[in-house]
Write an enzyme that holds these catalytic residues in place. Structure first.
Site, PDB file in Angstrom:
ATOM      1  N   ASP A 170       0.923  -0.984   0.060  1.00  0.00           N
ATOM      2  CA  ASP A 170      -0.027   0.175  -0.099  1.00  0.00           C
ATOM      3  C   ASP A 170       1.007   1.378   0.016  1.00  0.00           C
ATOM      4  OD1 ASP A 170      -2.525   1.328   0.449  1.00  0.00           O
ATOM      5  OD2 ASP A 170      -1.449   2.281   2.084  1.00  0.00           O
ATOM      6  N   TYR A 213       3.125   9.926   0.833  1.00  0.00           N
ATOM      7  CA  TYR A 213       3.907   9.218   1.853  1.00  0.00           C
ATOM      8  C   TYR A 213       5.475   9.751   1.209  1.00  0.00           C
ATOM      9  CZ  TYR A 213      -0.085   6.394   3.395  1.00  0.00           C
ATOM     10  OH  TYR A 213      -1.112   5.857   3.831  1.00  0.00           O
ATOM     11  N   LYS A 218      -2.560   5.723  -3.766  1.00  0.00           N
ATOM     12  CA  LYS A 218      -3.477   6.725  -3.356  1.00  0.00           C
ATOM     13  C   LYS A 218      -3.164   8.227  -4.045  1.00  0.00           C
ATOM     14  CE  LYS A 218      -3.308   5.381   1.179  1.00  0.00           C
ATOM     15  NZ  LYS A 218      -2.369   4.577   1.095  1.00  0.00           N
ATOM     16  N   HIS A 258      -7.526   9.295  -1.524  1.00  0.00           N
ATOM     17  CA  HIS A 258      -6.968   8.969   0.000  1.00  0.00           C
ATOM     18  C   HIS A 258      -7.978   9.422   0.949  1.00  0.00           C
ATOM     19  CE1 HIS A 258      -2.735   8.832   2.024  1.00  0.00           C
ATOM     20  NE2 HIS A 258      -3.676   8.654   3.032  1.00  0.00           N
TER      21      HIS A 258
HETATM   22  N1  LIG Z   1      -5.634   5.718   4.275  1.00  0.00           N
HETATM   23  C1  LIG Z   1      -5.288   6.407   5.318  1.00  0.00           C
HETATM   24  O1  LIG Z   1      -5.808   7.317   5.544  1.00  0.00           O
HETATM   25  C2  LIG Z   1      -4.157   5.523   6.111  1.00  0.00           C
HETATM   26  C3  LIG Z   1      -3.779   5.924   7.513  1.00  0.00           C
HETATM   27  C4  LIG Z   1      -2.685   5.360   8.230  1.00  0.00           C
HETATM   28  C5  LIG Z   1      -2.032   4.196   7.505  1.00  0.00           C
HETATM   29  N2  LIG Z   1      -2.449   3.881   6.372  1.00  0.00           N
HETATM   30  C6  LIG Z   1      -1.793   2.585   5.804  1.00  0.00           C
HETATM   31  O2  LIG Z   1      -1.876   1.729   6.708  1.00  0.00           O
HETATM   32  C7  LIG Z   1      -0.423   1.185   6.744  1.00  0.00           C
HETATM   33  C8  LIG Z   1      -0.532   0.585   8.199  1.00  0.00           C
HETATM   34  O3  LIG Z   1      -0.761   1.380   9.228  1.00  0.00           O
HETATM   35  P1  LIG Z   1      -0.187   1.417  10.673  1.00  0.00           P
HETATM   36  O4  LIG Z   1       1.080   2.017  10.724  1.00  0.00           O
HETATM   37  O5  LIG Z   1      -1.142   2.559  11.724  1.00  0.00           O
HETATM   38  O6  LIG Z   1      -0.117  -0.043  11.138  1.00  0.00           O
HETATM   39  P2  LIG Z   1       0.107  -0.762  12.411  1.00  0.00           P
HETATM   40  O7  LIG Z   1       1.038  -1.770  11.952  1.00  0.00           O
HETATM   41  O8  LIG Z   1      -1.083  -0.810  13.337  1.00  0.00           O
HETATM   42  O9  LIG Z   1       1.022   0.195  13.247  1.00  0.00           O
HETATM   43  C9  LIG Z   1       2.605   0.306  13.154  1.00  0.00           C
HETATM   44  C10 LIG Z   1       3.206   0.463  14.539  1.00  0.00           C
HETATM   45  O10 LIG Z   1       2.949  -0.810  15.022  1.00  0.00           O
HETATM   46  C11 LIG Z   1       4.532  -1.355  15.485  1.00  0.00           C
HETATM   47  N3  LIG Z   1       4.363  -2.792  15.141  1.00  0.00           N
HETATM   48  C12 LIG Z   1       4.393  -3.224  13.722  1.00  0.00           C
HETATM   49  N4  LIG Z   1       4.348  -4.708  13.851  1.00  0.00           N
HETATM   50  C13 LIG Z   1       4.482  -5.184  15.356  1.00  0.00           C
HETATM   51  C14 LIG Z   1       4.312  -6.162  15.998  1.00  0.00           C
HETATM   52  N5  LIG Z   1       4.373  -7.433  15.325  1.00  0.00           N
HETATM   53  N6  LIG Z   1       4.540  -5.923  17.233  1.00  0.00           N
HETATM   54  C15 LIG Z   1       4.463  -4.940  18.055  1.00  0.00           C
HETATM   55  N7  LIG Z   1       4.298  -3.929  17.338  1.00  0.00           N
HETATM   56  C16 LIG Z   1       4.627  -3.733  16.022  1.00  0.00           C
HETATM   57  C17 LIG Z   1       5.355  -0.458  14.368  1.00  0.00           C
HETATM   58  O11 LIG Z   1       6.655  -0.373  15.196  1.00  0.00           O
HETATM   59  P3  LIG Z   1       8.147  -1.019  14.496  1.00  0.00           P
HETATM   60  O12 LIG Z   1       7.994  -0.095  13.255  1.00  0.00           O
HETATM   61  O13 LIG Z   1       8.884  -0.615  15.420  1.00  0.00           O
HETATM   62  O14 LIG Z   1       7.878  -2.394  14.369  1.00  0.00           O
HETATM   63  C18 LIG Z   1       4.673   0.784  14.466  1.00  0.00           C
HETATM   64  O15 LIG Z   1       4.872   1.603  15.556  1.00  0.00           O
HETATM   65  C19 LIG Z   1       0.368   2.364   6.699  1.00  0.00           C
HETATM   66  O16 LIG Z   1       1.495   2.022   6.447  1.00  0.00           O
HETATM   67  C20 LIG Z   1      -0.483   3.049   5.354  1.00  0.00           C
HETATM   68  O17 LIG Z   1      -0.165   2.356   4.327  1.00  0.00           O
HETATM   69  C21 LIG Z   1      -3.404   4.576   5.777  1.00  0.00           C
END
Ligand SMILES: NC(=O)c1ccc[n+]([C@@H]2O[C@H](COP(=O)([O-])OP(=O)(O)OC[C@H]3O[C@@H](n4cnc5c(N)ncnc54)[C@H](OP(=O)(O)O)[C@@H]3O)[C@@H](O)[C@H]2O)c1
Length: 317
Positions: free
Chosen positions: A52, A57, A86, A119
């Protein structure tokens, strides 16, 4: 066990478009481009086949470089990969859609996108600045374009052949209904925040009825307070089934019929997030019945300005 391990390879047919989208997705919202390239490369190595991306970004080149490396190493072919990117809020005017889309493809070094998503449903003042503001420093919205105008421009991208499906993000059920009923080409994907603290069952049901893939972002709760991965229901199930809390939350997402996005810059967590296995039915029911916490972590749905909300004792978050 083969049947359990198959969960990570789940593909959801793209009803309004072509092919099938891997339910397990890697998000590339990573500020540093060098780290983006490394993390994306690791994600591809461990088995993620759905990426994604987004023009906002500002790292599509880095993602493209990681994809190219995998192609050159012979570990991956384009058709194995599902690439979503997006359209940013400042490009909602129909005449800006195709140039924005083509610029994303160029940066990603791909000939087509598997899915192109608006987006957010909020149009910002068109221009080069990603976050335009008015004289008072408030977000400068663009009232000269409707979401349907932008959707029609996305439909034309599908007609042109370099975009296989189109979708929406950060939109309410009410607005989604409007687009679904007016669309010539229906949305294939809906990307919204969702996790056991924000299950969005009603949206999921609507998506199921209309052949739309609900793709959950922040599937792990974005490592924010209250910490989903410390929830006693999640940790209890993790202990019982011999998986990590993250794997429990991600398996739940796939087993209830959604796709998910997760992001990590840590290679062992990237692997952990791919290495999911099916949970027993009683664990899925326990998550549904016993988790009462309800939290939205990202306020983007309210304003179109992305951002996870910092939680402090003052604001009670
Ligand atoms: N459409 C939108 O408006 C929108 C908004 C937000 C996000 N997104 C998309 O969704 C994706 C994912 O969102 P998100 O980053 O919020 O997802 P998330 O996976 O819920 O959160 C990522 C966080 O969790 C930690 N993490 C990841 N795997 C882990 C695990 N196995 N155990 C413990 N902690 C863990 C990461 O730290 P570390 O890096 O230290 O592992 C990071 O701080 C984004 O990259 C983006 O592509 C879209």
């Amino acid at each position: 066990m083969a049947s359990q391990d198959a969960l990570r390879y789940t593909r959801i047919p793209v009803a309004h478009g072509s092919g099938a989208a891997p339910a397990v997705g890697f998000g590339t919202l990573i500020p540093d481009p060098v780290v983006t390239k490394e993390a994306t490369g690791t994600a591809l190595q461990v088995g993620f086949r759905h990426l994604d991306c987004a023009e906002r970004y500002r790292n599509e080149e880095a993602v493209g470089a990681a994809i190219q490396e995998a192609f050159k190493a012979g570990t991956l072919a384009r058709e194995d990969l599902f690439v979503t990117t997006k359209l940013w809020n400042t490009n909602h005017r129909p005449e800006r859609v195709k140039p924005a889309f083509e610029a994303s493809l160029r940066r990603l070094q791909v000939d087509y996108a598997d899915c192109y998503i608006i987006h957010t449903p909020f149009a910002f003042r068109p221009g080069e600045e990603f976050h335009p503001t008015d004289a008072q420093g408030k977000v400068a919205y663009d009232t000269g374009v409707t979401l349907l105008d932008t959707w029609r421009a996305l439909e034309r991208l599908v007609d042109d052949g370099r975009c296989r499906s189109i979708g929406l993000s950060d939109i309410s059920l009410e607005k989604l209904r409007e687009i679904v009923s007016a669309a010539r080409i229906k949305p294939a994907m809906l990307q919204v925040e969702s996790h056991p603290y924000l299950p969005e069952w009603e949206l999921l049901e609507f998506c199921r009825e209309h052949g739309i893939i609900l793709q959950a972002f922040a599937a792990l709760g974005h490592a924010m307070e209250p910490r989903l991965l410390d929830d006693p229901v999640i940790t209890g199930i993790a202990k019982r089934v011999g998986k990590t809390p993250a794997q429990v939350a991600l398996a739940w997402a796939v087993q209830r019929g959604s796709a998910f996005l997760t992001t990590s810059t840590n290679p062992s967590r990237i692997r952990e997030n791919f290495d999911i296995s099916a949970l027993p039915a009683d664990a899925l029911q326990e998550i549904r019945d016993h988790i009462k916490t309800n939290v939205r972590f990202n306020a983007v749905v309210e304003t179109g300005v992305p951002g996870f909300i910092p939680r402090t004792p003052q604001n009670g978050r």
